[in-house]
Design a protein around this motif. Structure first.
Motif, PDB file in Angstrom:
ATOM      1  N   GLY A 120      -8.725-119.372  15.628  1.00  0.00           N
ATOM      2  CA  GLY A 120      -9.515-118.729  14.595  1.00  0.00           C
ATOM      3  C   GLY A 120      -9.456-117.224  14.579  1.00  0.00           C
ATOM      4  O   GLY A 120     -10.256-116.578  13.895  1.00  0.00           O
ATOM      5  N   ILE A 121      -8.504-116.631  15.271  1.00  0.00           N
ATOM      6  CA  ILE A 121      -8.436-115.179  15.348  1.00  0.00           C
ATOM      7  C   ILE A 121      -8.102-114.551  13.998  1.00  0.00           C
ATOM      8  O   ILE A 121      -8.628-113.494  13.633  1.00  0.00           O
ATOM      9  CB  ILE A 121      -7.394-114.746  16.409  1.00  0.00           C
ATOM     10  CG1 ILE A 121      -7.308-113.225  16.474  1.00  0.00           C
ATOM     11  CG2 ILE A 121      -6.032-115.323  16.106  1.00  0.00           C
ATOM     12  CD1 ILE A 121      -8.597-112.569  16.834  1.00  0.00           C
ATOM     13  N   THR A 122      -7.241-115.201  13.201  1.00  0.00           N
ATOM     14  CA  THR A 122      -6.808-114.619  11.932  1.00  0.00           C
ATOM     15  C   THR A 122      -7.989-114.378  11.006  1.00  0.00           C
ATOM     16  O   THR A 122      -8.072-113.350  10.328  1.00  0.00           O
ATOM     17  CB  THR A 122      -5.775-115.540  11.253  1.00  0.00           C
ATOM     18  OG1 THR A 122      -4.702-115.793  12.165  1.00  0.00           O
ATOM     19  CG2 THR A 122      -5.211-114.889  10.008  1.00  0.00           C
ATOM     20  N   VAL A 123      -8.913-115.316  10.951  1.00  0.00           N
ATOM     21  CA  VAL A 123     -10.081-115.188  10.072  1.00  0.00           C
ATOM     22  C   VAL A 123     -10.902-113.961  10.453  1.00  0.00           C
ATOM     23  O   VAL A 123     -11.362-113.205   9.582  1.00  0.00           O
ATOM     24  CB  VAL A 123     -10.937-116.460  10.144  1.00  0.00           C
ATOM     25  CG1 VAL A 123     -12.191-116.311   9.293  1.00  0.00           C
ATOM     26  CG2 VAL A 123     -10.138-117.670   9.691  1.00  0.00           C
ATOM     27  N   ARG A 124     -11.091-113.734  11.748  1.00  0.00           N
ATOM     28  CA  ARG A 124     -11.881-112.574  12.193  1.00  0.00           C
ATOM     29  C   ARG A 124     -11.194-111.261  11.853  1.00  0.00           C
ATOM     30  O   ARG A 124     -11.841-110.283  11.479  1.00  0.00           O
ATOM     31  CB  ARG A 124     -12.123-112.653  13.699  1.00  0.00           C
ATOM     32  CG  ARG A 124     -13.355-113.423  14.102  1.00  0.00           C
ATOM     33  CD  ARG A 124     -13.168-114.903  13.946  1.00  0.00           C
ATOM     34  NE  ARG A 124     -14.321-115.668  14.406  1.00  0.00           N
ATOM     35  CZ  ARG A 124     -14.310-116.998  14.514  1.00  0.00           C
ATOM     36  NH1 ARG A 124     -13.214-117.679  14.207  1.00  0.00           N
ATOM     37  NH2 ARG A 124     -15.388-117.644  14.915  1.00  0.00           N
ATOM     38  N   LEU A 135     -12.954-107.718  18.223  1.00  0.00           N
ATOM     39  CA  LEU A 135     -12.600-106.845  19.341  1.00  0.00           C
ATOM     40  C   LEU A 135     -11.715-107.513  20.388  1.00  0.00           C
ATOM     41  O   LEU A 135     -10.748-106.901  20.855  1.00  0.00           O
ATOM     42  CB  LEU A 135     -13.876-106.302  19.995  1.00  0.00           C
ATOM     43  CG  LEU A 135     -13.664-105.312  21.151  1.00  0.00           C
ATOM     44  CD1 LEU A 135     -12.901-104.086  20.663  1.00  0.00           C
ATOM     45  CD2 LEU A 135     -15.005-104.906  21.764  1.00  0.00           C
ATOM     46  N   PRO A 136     -12.004-108.761  20.811  1.00  0.00           N
ATOM     47  CA  PRO A 136     -11.123-109.366  21.825  1.00  0.00           C
ATOM     48  C   PRO A 136      -9.659-109.398  21.393  1.00  0.00           C
ATOM     49  O   PRO A 136      -8.761-109.144  22.194  1.00  0.00           O
ATOM     50  CB  PRO A 136     -11.693-110.781  21.967  1.00  0.00           C
ATOM     51  CG  PRO A 136     -13.126-110.648  21.578  1.00  0.00           C
ATOM     52  CD  PRO A 136     -13.139-109.625  20.485  1.00  0.00           C
ATOM     53  N   PHE A 164      -8.368-118.144  26.463  1.00  0.00           N
ATOM     54  CA  PHE A 164      -9.739-117.770  26.820  1.00  0.00           C
ATOM     55  C   PHE A 164     -10.561-117.433  25.569  1.00  0.00           C
ATOM     56  O   PHE A 164     -11.665-117.939  25.372  1.00  0.00           O
ATOM     57  CB  PHE A 164      -9.708-116.579  27.781  1.00  0.00           C
ATOM     58  CG  PHE A 164     -11.066-116.027  28.113  1.00  0.00           C
ATOM     59  CD1 PHE A 164     -11.872-116.664  29.043  1.00  0.00           C
ATOM     60  CD2 PHE A 164     -11.545-114.887  27.480  1.00  0.00           C
ATOM     61  CE1 PHE A 164     -13.134-116.176  29.347  1.00  0.00           C
ATOM     62  CE2 PHE A 164     -12.799-114.380  27.776  1.00  0.00           C
ATOM     63  CZ  PHE A 164     -13.599-115.031  28.714  1.00  0.00           C
ATOM     64  N   THR A 165      -9.999-116.566  24.709  1.00  0.00           N
ATOM     65  CA  THR A 165     -10.751-116.163  23.518  1.00  0.00           C
ATOM     66  C   THR A 165     -10.916-117.322  22.538  1.00  0.00           C
ATOM     67  O   THR A 165     -11.986-117.499  21.941  1.00  0.00           O
ATOM     68  CB  THR A 165     -10.057-114.992  22.807  1.00  0.00           C
ATOM     69  OG1 THR A 165      -8.689-115.348  22.519  1.00  0.00           O
ATOM     70  CG2 THR A 165     -10.076-113.745  23.661  1.00  0.00           C
ATOM     71  N   GLY A 166      -9.861-118.124  22.372  1.00  0.00           N
ATOM     72  CA  GLY A 166      -9.936-119.231  21.421  1.00  0.00           C
ATOM     73  C   GLY A 166     -10.910-120.312  21.841  1.00  0.00           C
ATOM     74  O   GLY A 166     -11.599-120.906  21.006  1.00  0.00           O
ATOM     75  N   ALA A 167     -10.983-120.549  23.157  1.00  0.00           N
ATOM     76  CA  ALA A 167     -11.836-121.635  23.647  1.00  0.00           C
ATOM     77  C   ALA A 167     -13.269-121.191  23.916  1.00  0.00           C
ATOM     78  O   ALA A 167     -14.224-121.913  23.595  1.00  0.00           O
ATOM     79  CB  ALA A 167     -11.229-122.226  24.925  1.00  0.00           C
ATOM     80  N   LEU A 168     -13.451-120.004  24.481  1.00  0.00           N
ATOM     81  CA  LEU A 168     -14.777-119.603  24.950  1.00  0.00           C
ATOM     82  C   LEU A 168     -15.468-118.575  24.062  1.00  0.00           C
ATOM     83  O   LEU A 168     -16.701-118.486  24.076  1.00  0.00           O
ATOM     84  CB  LEU A 168     -14.662-119.051  26.377  1.00  0.00           C
ATOM     85  CG  LEU A 168     -14.098-120.021  27.413  1.00  0.00           C
ATOM     86  CD1 LEU A 168     -14.050-119.366  28.779  1.00  0.00           C
ATOM     87  CD2 LEU A 168     -14.915-121.301  27.464  1.00  0.00           C
TER      88      LEU A 168
END
Length: 614
Positions: free
Chosen positions: A261-265, A405-406, A438-442
């Motif tokens: 979900g990083i692209t959406v952010r 930010l991550p 880490f970022t995707g899961a937590l």
């Protein structure tokens, strides 16, 4: 053709073998990633570097790639150019498919026969683990053998015997070329045979990896038989490189981040930053691609992801669909111009230059391209009345920034870590995978077992498609070097001009022409061994030239007839490709102006390298 559709159309035993090889290939790639991460942990946490991780990771990578070569053959997913095949009448298309399969069979027979020959001649062992190198070299004939098995499958819509017949025809063609090469090619030089065969097959839409293998085989057939061993020797040796492991790691990190979900952010943050400006959504498209470039390194992946999210939204706000797709395609080129661009990594491996220095040197040109695209958007938006939205408040902007930010930390960590020697580019890629998990899961909590598995499979398929071309380019480059082709070309160009800038401008025109027809990776593996010695002899720094070369070839991804980024965004965004090609012309013009500036002013790349480079 869709890989699932193609594999699903094969008889069940072939589908089972396809899935088995894919599972093994994915497992080997993940194991290589884990081993490199272990090395980083031991070196910087335990302060005890291990002697064997790099060696074992390279071993697993080579096997993963050549097993992947086989299942990509089954799925017809190898990289090739598409010029006329889809426009052929059904009968001609069938004949064309048979010819291409025979070419693939010849290449796989070369890998099997001469791969086994080379494996038997290998007597060395690996330095740390003491594994006989013949087990590493066995990956080449194994991949070729599995590829031959898949090609015994029936041709689509044809009888059960058609696949076997095409394999028999390919084997016969291999032996005919091997026995009659000297007679067929007469006094032609190996370089001439190599270039003619390879380019004809590439433009005939054969998979590029197989076109290069068959071209190399044809070039060596007039020579003593022992020379044929150099094909598989160079192919296995080309991938036995720790630097090239950065490619699968960054591709894997990007796939995991997209699944998480990083692209959406990032899109949300970009809109809050620039959405209020003239052409706000279009400006947000560019800013999104700048930030995604520091995460993925893949233009095609960024083009697809941003087109899905932004093109429909831009159309709802009054932007022309063709304009939206064109802008998305142009902005996605930034993925190869901002670290960790895959084009930069591939060039570094082929030209034997520092990846970290390229990462630093390309930051200014990449940002210049982004600024030029933004200026074009500003002009067009003023002419067409594309306005902006409401300026975001500090609280909204701060919230969006914290969510993104991550992901924004990752490119800083990559460039900074490589620059200051914390880790190599390959180790940075492995760390990026852990960071993405880490970022995707937590943090974003978008990862599931299903989308993570799909991300792994997609990443390995993309990696194999790139890596096998790099492997096949090695014997191609070896033959050119053996024939002293680079030195001859350097002498010819030197006779035309002694001015380095004039030489670079001539090469620019040549590379833009090449980019019209040949995909970036294929063009690089063919041309880097030829052009780097030429520009180095003229006093041009190979680092500066690498950035120029990548800038030229990504422009080729926007121009017909190849235009892969335009076709990607047009397909995903639902716009006619002809309209998108017309709409993208102002953006291409902006990129050409930046290319000219970077060519004429080497300080734009070299000063950052001198100040901040490794």
């Amino acid at each position: 053709m869709n890989d699932i559709a193609r594999a699903g159309g094969m008889p069940r035993p072939y589908r089972m073998l396809d899935r088995l090889l894919e599972t093994v290939s994915v497992g080997l790639m993940l194991a290589a990633t884990a081993i490199v991460i272990l090395q980083v942990f031991c070196r910087y946490v335990l302060n005890a570097s291990l002697p064997w991780p790099e060696e074992l990771a390279q071993f697993l990578f080579v096997w993963s790639v050549f097993l992947g070569l086989a299942f990509l053959t089954a799925r017809e997913r190898h990289i090739s150019i598409s010029l006329f095949g889809a426009k052929m009448p059904p009968g001609a298309r069938t004949v064309h498919g048979i010819v291409l399969r025979i070419v693939a069979v010849i290449a796989c027979v070369v890998l099997v026969v001469h791969g086994i020959d080379f494996m038997k001649r290998a007597l060395q062992v690996t330095p740390a683990l003491r594994i006989p190198l013949k087990y590493l070299f066995l990956a080449v004939p194994a991949g070729g053998a599995f590829g031959l098995v898949f090609m015994t499958a029936p041709l689509p819509g044809r009888g059960w015997w058609t696949g076997i017949a095409s394999v028999v025809a390919g084997v016969a063609a291999y032996f005919a070329m091997r026995q009659l090469g000297g007679t067929l090619f007469g006094e032609a030089s190996s370089t001439t045979i190599l270039m003619v065969f390879s380019l004809v097959l590439i433009f005939a839409e054969a998979p590029i990896v197989y076109a290069l293998v068959v071209g190399s085989f044809a070039a060596l057939t007039p020579l003593p038989p022992l020379m044929l061993v150099t094909i598989t020797q160079n192919m296995s040796g080309a991938l036995d490189s720790f630097t090239l492991l950065a490619i699968p790691f960054f591709i894997l990190a990007a796939a995991v981040m997209n699944a998480g979900g990083i692209t959406v952010r990032i899109v949300d943050l970009a809109f809050h930053l620039v959405g209020h400006l003239r052409g706000g959504l279009a400006q947000a498209n560019i800013v999104t691609n700048v930030m995604l470039a520091g995460v993925s390194g893949s233009s095609t992946a960024d083009a697809s992801a941003t087109a899905k999210l932004l093109v429909p939204q831009m159309e709802r706000h009054g932007y022309a669909r063709a304009f939206s797709c064109a802008l998305t395609a142009a902005a996605s080129t930034l993925a190869n111009l901002i670290p960790p661009g895959l084009g930069l990594i591939i060039y570094a491996a082929l030209a034997s230059v520092s990846v970290g220095a390229l990462f630093v040197g390309t930051i200014v040109p990449g940002l210049m391209v982004a600024a030029a695209l933004s200026f074009v958007v500003w002009l067009i938006s003023g002419k067409r009345g594309y306005g902006g939205g409401t300026r975001s408040g500090g609280g909204e902007l701060g919230h969006a920034f914290l969510l993104a930010l991550p992901a924004l930390c990752l490119p800083v960590a990559i460039v900074g870590g490589v620059r200051f020697g914390v880790f190599t580019a390959t180790e940075a890629g492995a760390v990026a995978v852990v960071f993405a998990l880490f970022t995707g899961a937590l943090i974003y909590r978008g990862l599931t077992a299903e989308n993570l598995t799909h991300a792994f499979r997609e990443a390995v398929e993309d990696t194999v498609a790139v890596a096998v071309i790099i492997a096949a380019s090695s014997p191609f480059a070896w033959i050119l070097t053996f024939e002293q082709a680079p030195q001859k070309i350097a002498a010819w160009l030197g006779a035309l001009t002694g001015n380095a800038i004039v030489l670079l401008l001539m090469i620019n025109l040549f590379l833009i022409f090449v980019g019209l027809f040949i995909e970036m990776i294929a063009a690089m593996v063919i041309l880097v061994p030829i052009l780097v010695p030429v520009v180095a002899a003229a006093g041009v720094d190979p680092l500066h030239f690498g950035i120029i070369m990548v800038m030229n070839l990504v422009i080729g991804a926007l121009t017909p007839p190849l235009g892969v980024l335009v076709f990607t965004t047009a397909r995903v965004g639902g716009a006619p490709s002809t309209e998108v090609f017309r709409a993208i012309l102002p953006f291409i013009a902006a990129q050409l102006i930046v290319l000219l500036l970077v060519t004429m002013i080497p300080q734009l790349t070299m000063l950052p390298i001198r100040w901040f480079g490794p």
